[in-house]
Write a protein that holds these residues in place. Structure first.
Motif, short mmCIF file in Angstrom:
data_model
loop_
_atom_site.label_atom_id
_atom_site.label_comp_id
_atom_site.label_asym_id
_atom_site.label_seq_id
_atom_site.Cartn_x
_atom_site.Cartn_y
_atom_site.Cartn_z
N UNK A 1 1.66 -7.83 -0.92
CA UNK A 1 1.32 -6.62 -0.19
C UNK A 1 2.41 -6.19 0.79
N UNK B 1 -0.66 -1.69 7.37
CA UNK B 1 -1.44 -2.50 6.44
C UNK B 1 -0.60 -2.90 5.23
N UNK B 2 0.69 -3.03 5.42
CA UNK B 2 1.56 -3.45 4.32
C UNK B 2 2.05 -2.25 3.53
N UNK B 3 2.40 -2.51 2.28
CA UNK B 3 3.01 -1.47 1.44
C UNK B 3 2.07 -0.29 1.26
N UNK C 1 12.26 0.22 -4.53
CA UNK C 1 12.74 -1.12 -4.18
C UNK C 1 13.92 -1.02 -3.21
N UNK C 2 13.81 -1.71 -2.09
CA UNK C 2 14.89 -1.69 -1.11
C UNK C 2 14.68 -0.65 -0.02
N UNK C 3 13.83 0.36 -0.29
CA UNK C 3 13.52 1.36 0.75
C UNK C 3 12.03 1.71 0.67
N UNK C 4 11.22 0.64 0.68
CA UNK C 4 9.79 0.78 0.49
C UNK C 4 9.15 1.56 1.63
N UNK C 5 8.07 2.24 1.30
CA UNK C 5 7.26 2.87 2.34
C UNK C 5 6.24 1.83 2.78
N UNK C 6 6.22 1.54 4.07
CA UNK C 6 5.38 0.46 4.54
C UNK C 6 4.68 0.91 5.81
N UNK D 1 7.21 1.08 -7.75
CA UNK D 1 7.83 -0.09 -7.12
C UNK D 1 9.32 -0.13 -7.42
N UNK E 1 1.18 1.75 -1.24
CA UNK E 1 1.32 1.86 -2.69
C UNK E 1 1.06 3.28 -3.18
N UNK F 1 6.60 -5.57 2.12
CA UNK F 1 7.94 -5.16 1.73
C UNK F 1 8.77 -6.38 1.29
N UNK G 1 7.50 -4.58 -12.98
CA UNK G 1 7.28 -3.70 -11.83
C UNK G 1 6.74 -2.35 -12.31
N UNK G 2 6.04 -1.66 -11.41
CA UNK G 2 5.62 -0.30 -11.76
C UNK G 2 6.79 0.64 -11.51
N UNK H 1 -0.09 -9.21 -15.84
CA UNK H 1 1.31 -8.96 -16.17
C UNK H 1 1.99 -10.21 -16.73
N UNK I 1 10.36 -7.32 -2.51
CA UNK I 1 11.77 -7.64 -2.72
C UNK I 1 11.92 -9.03 -3.33
#
Lengths: 328, 520, 324
Positions: A195, B126-128, B118-123, B114, B130, A197, B110-111, A273, A201
């Protein structure tokens, strides 16, 4: 590109192959329920969970290393030393409590420090020296077990320390304390890996190292972190190993190793998966524990359980390997 | 080498504008090689700038200098008039220069969302986030690349072209890209997929992004690029401005530095006895009811798009795959399917499409690779006679003009064309009578191409039966006696070069769709 | 060796990395010699060779498997099966010694065959396949011996007992057996067509398959040979102790793997090779012997040999990376 053996194309139907592992488990559990009426009662289910804890916690550590390193067991990520780290940490804690009169806090701190140091040694060998994880952790596991023998003089140490007894017998809201604590660990690991970042990674590093590098990720840092975390889970598992065995027992590492590998790769066979996941490892640990208790409850000789579990590893990974290759 | 349809407006609004990106007099030497010797490049905003040259001309070194992977010995890089710290990948990235590498390098499980983030995730707390990433990814693909891909799909479930677009979106998602470098972007793509990719590239050009387009496929270069720089031996040997669809021959002579004459050899072979026969061969869903006969001394082509079942059919013939029904007969003897060893026993030699992974044992030397399939011929009682093995390898390297001549060189150090010759030499050494060549000139430069074509012609002239499977219709028309066209797993036509031109062959492979654009 | 010892003081950190493995050998050698001068005596050097016999035999099979690009975690089980099958047919069926030898070897080959079926037919990765065999084979031994008690047989035929203790022209037969296998494996892996094919598969199995090599069959032969070879180690062990000790073979697994990788890192191209494995085995035997002579506590010895193993592997790999 790793040089895994490519021999030929599979012939088994992939849909069938993906259902096989689950079907086998459900059939076995159903069989236990029929043959041993007490098997499906809450008390047994709680026992299954309690027995599953050390394997599950070790499996979390292994899962994180596999997620970060990729699931090619020879070239990718694997940490065979997590059970040895747990045994070493358990030996130190037991020795401190029993022979040196240390407080529980000191003993646990020392045990954990050793576990983290062991994880750091693995990280160093893999990322700095450039050893393949399989070779590195196979070698360090013999060293860690050797060290644990020095600590305990290869003898069993019985413990009646309140910490260990509470972890074994305590309850919270009717649930065993150990199960509650372990659930907390699982939740933390799940959030961190699936869940966050950082977790995304980490998965990218294991899924395709070049892709991760292109995305600007420091691959070696993630790999090193995964081995350190696995060491930490080894340390955490040591408390549960002590609680389950009411002390430190030599020679448990081999059994733990088998159950950890079985649980983690079993989990991958169940995941949609078909990759190693935190939840998969936990589910795998619970199923392995259910089988051990189930076979006991229908009166199967204890010597046979190694045989049966080994056979299960093979069936599950064969089915999963065939299903995976059919997909690509 | 002409595109079937005149290109859309290569002369463009960028004509006469100042260069936005300038690589100025770049030199870079390695021990024993001067890879770049004062090479340069100027790219305007909104321009698609082609870079061509033979293998070893310095294209990839120039790109690596631009990427900051190599620090140049001399020269500078200017973006919008300001100098960039050459040799620093981070500075290059920060300046908005992005690279679309030939390899997709995506995580299969990965979707799409994702992968792109990757490397510039929106977070959030409450975590990512999605859902937000999925929506943003879909909007970006739609707006910038003019394409619809659902953000929750797994990479493993996407087609190659969709993966390529996701790869491009990944590089551009931060909105800071000002220069995009494409390295052989169409290599794995089919005809219609290339059209899709070109639409996306056009969309980027209209946004004023400067693009560098490196490719071996000259028909693509002449179609999509505004200007083309030609490199040879680390130097600029020409700038074609503007480039038109009939400039391919001019580009070739600039690249090679001489007129290579006819790329394809004169036909000098004649078909004799039937050798390979396929009867009602089927492997649903890939191909079905394939009947085929190849005679000795005959070159038969197999045309078809990616996904037409062509690859699977070739794999089945060579023993890598297994049919669900049907028969394969070589010289009257049925071939046990699913075994490359059985195929080799029947005198089949396979030149695979994925040369790096399947063609050679890269870590072994040239001699070992040449002898690998016929070790018994240079051994006594199971032990290798080392001098005999070396001598035979040397003779075969001499005959095929494999360079370098020293057969103790590791195969991985050879150029693509020479590696391909080693694969052919290995087949020749077995005395094979049936050659199955899958994309025989993929990633091979023009000079080596001509040599490989001559070798193939030689095989047929010596009486071998040859099957050439290729995604390049010009190659098939230039080389083969007959061409079988595979569409959606079925052979829909058999044509001869004498009665078929490029347009018709492309139309046939696309299943009767009107031929729009070029064939890769 | 003496020249090397003389240069020891000049070996700094840099030197340790550059000469990596040899430095560890030298340091251990000098350390053991100082701790107990009898370490360098001729009789003890024979001890070191004798101690290397079983690890070398197991290591040779492992070299073949690793050269195939695989790994075999079940060589210890194959060793146990060799020893068990031989002792059981001698004790319970009164078989002739040569028959016992053949049946013992067949027992090890059986484990190899099981691995081959799992890997070639069911396409399980060698690691997981041999891990499964490892657990099942161990479990079978416990079942058969009702919990793991040894099966001893004091009245071995003298010919069988001679495998471990006999001599020919003053040379121990066990050393002759190891030397014979060493030469056979050298010819097989470094000189024969079979060896070339094995290396091709190990380096790039897809390419080997496209070239028309019968990859599945060669992999199967490799695993069966490795199992059969490990079983020869089991014959030596059972003849020596005049008993079958369940699960004793696993003690050799780590040493075999370590020896192969130490040997591979000394090779120019970093590939597993027979002479490298010999070097690795001799080093590990020297360490075990030296630690014994130091009169250390059994547990401490275990821990130290584990640490030396890690250090030796790490340094030999660093050394290989420096060179390439």
């Amino acid at each position: 590109m790793s040089t895994t053996l490519a021999i030929g194309r599979p012939q088994l139907n992939s849909a069938l192959a993906s259902v096989v592992p689950l079907a086998i488990f459900l059939a076995l559990l159903g069989y236990f329920g029929l043959r041993a009426p007490g098997f499906l009662e809450p008390a047994t289910l709680i026992l299954i969970l309690k027995q599953a804890i050390p394997t599950a916690v070790l499996g979390l550590g292994l899962a994180i290393v596999v997620i970060a390193g990729g699931d090619d067991v020879v070239a990718g990520g694997i940490d065979l030393s997590v059970p040895s780290i747990a045994v070493l940490s358990a030996a130190i804690i037991a020795d401190q409590l029993a022979s040196h009169g240390s407080s529980a806090a000191t003993a646990v701190a020392l045990g954990f420090a050793a576990a983290i140091a062991a994880g750091a040694a693995n990280a160093l060998l893999v990322t700095r020296v450039g050893m393949t994880p399989l070779l590195a952790t196979l070698a360090t596991s013999t060293a860690y077990i050797g060290l644990s023998k020095v600590v305990t003089a290869n003898r069993r140490i019985d413990l009646a320390d309140p910490l260990i007894v509470t972890l074994r017998d305590g309850t919270v809201l009717g649930l065993p304390l150990g199960v509650v604590v372990a659930t907390g660990l699982v939740a933390i690991a799940h959030i961190a890996v699936h869940r966050s970042r950082w977790g995304l990674r980490l998965q990218a590093v294991g899924g395709n190292r070049d892709a991760a590098e292109i995305a600007g990720l420091k691959v070696h840092r993630f790999l090193a972190q995964s081995f350190l975390i696995a060491g930490a889970f080894g340390g955490a598992a040591s408390l549960f190993v002590l609680a389950r065995g009411s002390g430190s027992t030599p020679g448990v590492a081999e059994t733990l190793l088998m159950e950890m590998v079985l649980a983690t790769f079993l989990g991958a066979a169940f995941s949609p998966r078909r990759v190693v996941t935190v939840w998969g490892a936990v589910l795998g640990a619970i199923l392995v524990s259910a089988l051990s208790i189930g076979f006991g409850s229908v009166g199967v000789d204890v010597f046979w359980t190694g045989c049966i579990k080994g056979g299960l590893i093979l069936i599950v990974v064969a089915a999963s390997a065939l299903a995976k290759r059919n997909r690509t | 080498m002409t595109a079937p349809v005149p290109p859309p407006t290569p002369v463009s609004p960028i004509a006469g504008a100042a260069d936005f990106l300038v690589l100025e007099a770049i030199s870079k030497g390695f021990p024993g090689v001067q890879a770049l010797d004062g090479a340069g490049l100027g790219v305007r905003a909104g321009e698609i700038h082609g870079v061509v040259g033979e293998n070893g001309a310095g294209k990839s070194t120039l790109i690596k200098v631009l990427a900051g992977i190599y620090r140049p010995d001399a020269g500078r890089i200017l973006l919008d008039g300001a100098e960039i710290d050459a040799g620093s990948p981070d500075a290059v990235q920060a300046a908005g220069i992005r690279f679309i590498h030939q390899e997709l390098n995506l995580v299969p499980h990965f979707t799409v969302a994702e992968t792109i983030f990757l490397g510039q995730e929106l977070s959030g707390p409450f975590g990512l986030r999605t859902g937000a990433m999925r929506r943003a990814a879909e909007a970006f693909l739609k707006d910038t690349l003019d394409t619809d891909i659902a953000g929750h799909r797994l990479i493993a479930d996407l087609g190659i072209a969709e993966r390529k677009l996701v790869q491009i979106a990944r590089a551009l998602i931060d909105g800071k890209a000002r220069v995009v470098v494409f390295d052989e972007p169409t290599a794995p793509l089919s005809h219609t997929e290339i059209e899709h990719l070109f639409r996306a590239i056009d969309a980027l050009a209209r946004r004023g992004i400067a693009m560098i387009y490196v490719s071996h496929y000259l028909s693509e270069i002449t179609r999509i690029c505004h200007r083309v720089s030609v490199l040879r031996n680390g130097r600029n040997v020409g700038l074609v401005d503007p480039v038109g669809h009939d400039d391919a021959d001019r580009l070739i002579s600039l690249m090679v530095g001489r007129d290579i004459g006819d790329l394809y050899p004169k036909r000098n072979h004649a078909a004799t006895t039937p050798w390979l026969t396929l009867t009602a061969l089927s492997q649903p869903p890939h191909y079905a009811d394939v009947d085929l006969e190849i005679r000795r001394g005959e070159i038969v082509g197999l045309a078809g798009l990616v996904g037409s079942g062509r690859e699977e059919l070739v794999d089945t013939i060579t023993g890598l795959g297994r049919p669900t029904s049907g028969r394969i007969v070589v010289d009257g003897r049925p071939l046990r399917s699913g075994s490359t060893a059985a195929a080799a026993d029947h005198g089949l030699a396979h030149v695979p499409r994925d040369r790096r992974n399947d063609g050679l044992v890269l870590a072994m030397n040239v001699a070992d690779n040449i002898n690998l399939a016929s070790l018994e011929a240079v051994s006594t009682g199971g032990f290798v006679r080392r001098s005999a093995a070396t001598t035979r390898a040397e003779q075969s390297a001499e005959a095929l003009d494999i360079r370098p001549k020293t057969v103790t060189t590791a195969a991985r150090l050879l150029s693509g064309g020479n590696q391909q010759k080693v694969v052919l030499a290995r087949g020749l050494a077995t005395g094979a009578s049936l050659f199955v060549l899958d994309e025989p000139t993929i990633g091979v430069d023009v000079g080596a191409k001509a040599e490989i074509y001559a070798l193939i012609e030689h095989l047929a002239a010596e009486g071998a039966a040859v099957l050439v499977s290729s995604s390049d219709p010009t190659e098939l028309l230039g080389l083969c006696d007959r061409i079988l066209v595979l569409v959606r797993g079925r052979i829909v036509a058999e044509v001869t070069p004498a009665t078929t031109d490029l347009d018709r062959l492309v139309a046939l492979t696309t299943g009767g769709e009107p031929a729009g654009g070029l064939a890769a | 060796m003496s020249a090397f010892i003389a240069s020891l003081p000049t070996l700094g950190r840099q030197g340790l990395a550059r000469h990596g493995f040899l430095a560890v050998v030298a340091v251990c050698f000098v350390g053991f010699a100082v701790a107990n001068p009898s370490f360098v005596g001729g009789a003890n050097l024979v001890n070191i060779l004798s101690g290397a016999v079983i690890p070398l035999i197991v290591g040779l099979g492992m070299t073949l498997v690793v050269a195939l690009g695989a790994i075999d975690l079940s060589v210890g089980i194959a060793l146990d099966f060799g020893s068990a099958f031989a002792i059981v047919v001698l004790k319970d069926y009164g078989a002739a010694w040569y028959l016992a030898v053949l049946i013992g070897i067949a027992g090890g080959a059986l484990i190899g065959l099981a691995n081959a079926v799992l890997i070639v037919r069911l396409r399980i990765s060698p690691f997981l396949a041999t891990l499964g065999t490892f657990f099942i084979g161990g479990s079978l031994q416990r079942i058969f011996t009702h919990g793991g008690g040894p099966i001893s047989y004091r009245r071995l035929p003298p010919e069988y007992y001679d495998i471990a203790v006999g001599e020919v022209f003053g040379i121990p037969i066990r050393i002759l057996i190891a030397a014979t296998l060493l030469i056979a494996y050298f010819l097989l892996l470094e000189r024969s067509t079979f060896g070339k094919k094995i290396h091709a598969i190990g380096l790039q199995s897809r390419a080997a398959r496209v070239a028309g090599l019968p990859v599945g069959r060669l992999v199967a032969i490799g695993f069966v040979l490795a199992g059969a070879t490990a079983a020869v180690g089991g014959l030596v062990a059972s003849a020596n102790l005049r008993m079958f000790t369940p699960l004793a073979g696993n003690a050799y697994l780590m040493d075999a793997i370590a020896a192969v990788f130490i040997g591979a890192s000394m090779h120019r191209d970093g590939r597993p090779n027979v002479l490298g494995t010999l070097t690795g085995v001799l080093f590990l035997s020297m360490v075990a012997n030296g630690l014994n002579l130091m009169g250390l506590d059994f547990n401490l010895k275990d821990a130290l040999s584990g640490l030396i193993l890690v250090a030796a592997l790490a340094l030999s790999i660093i050394q290989h990376r420096r060179r390439t």
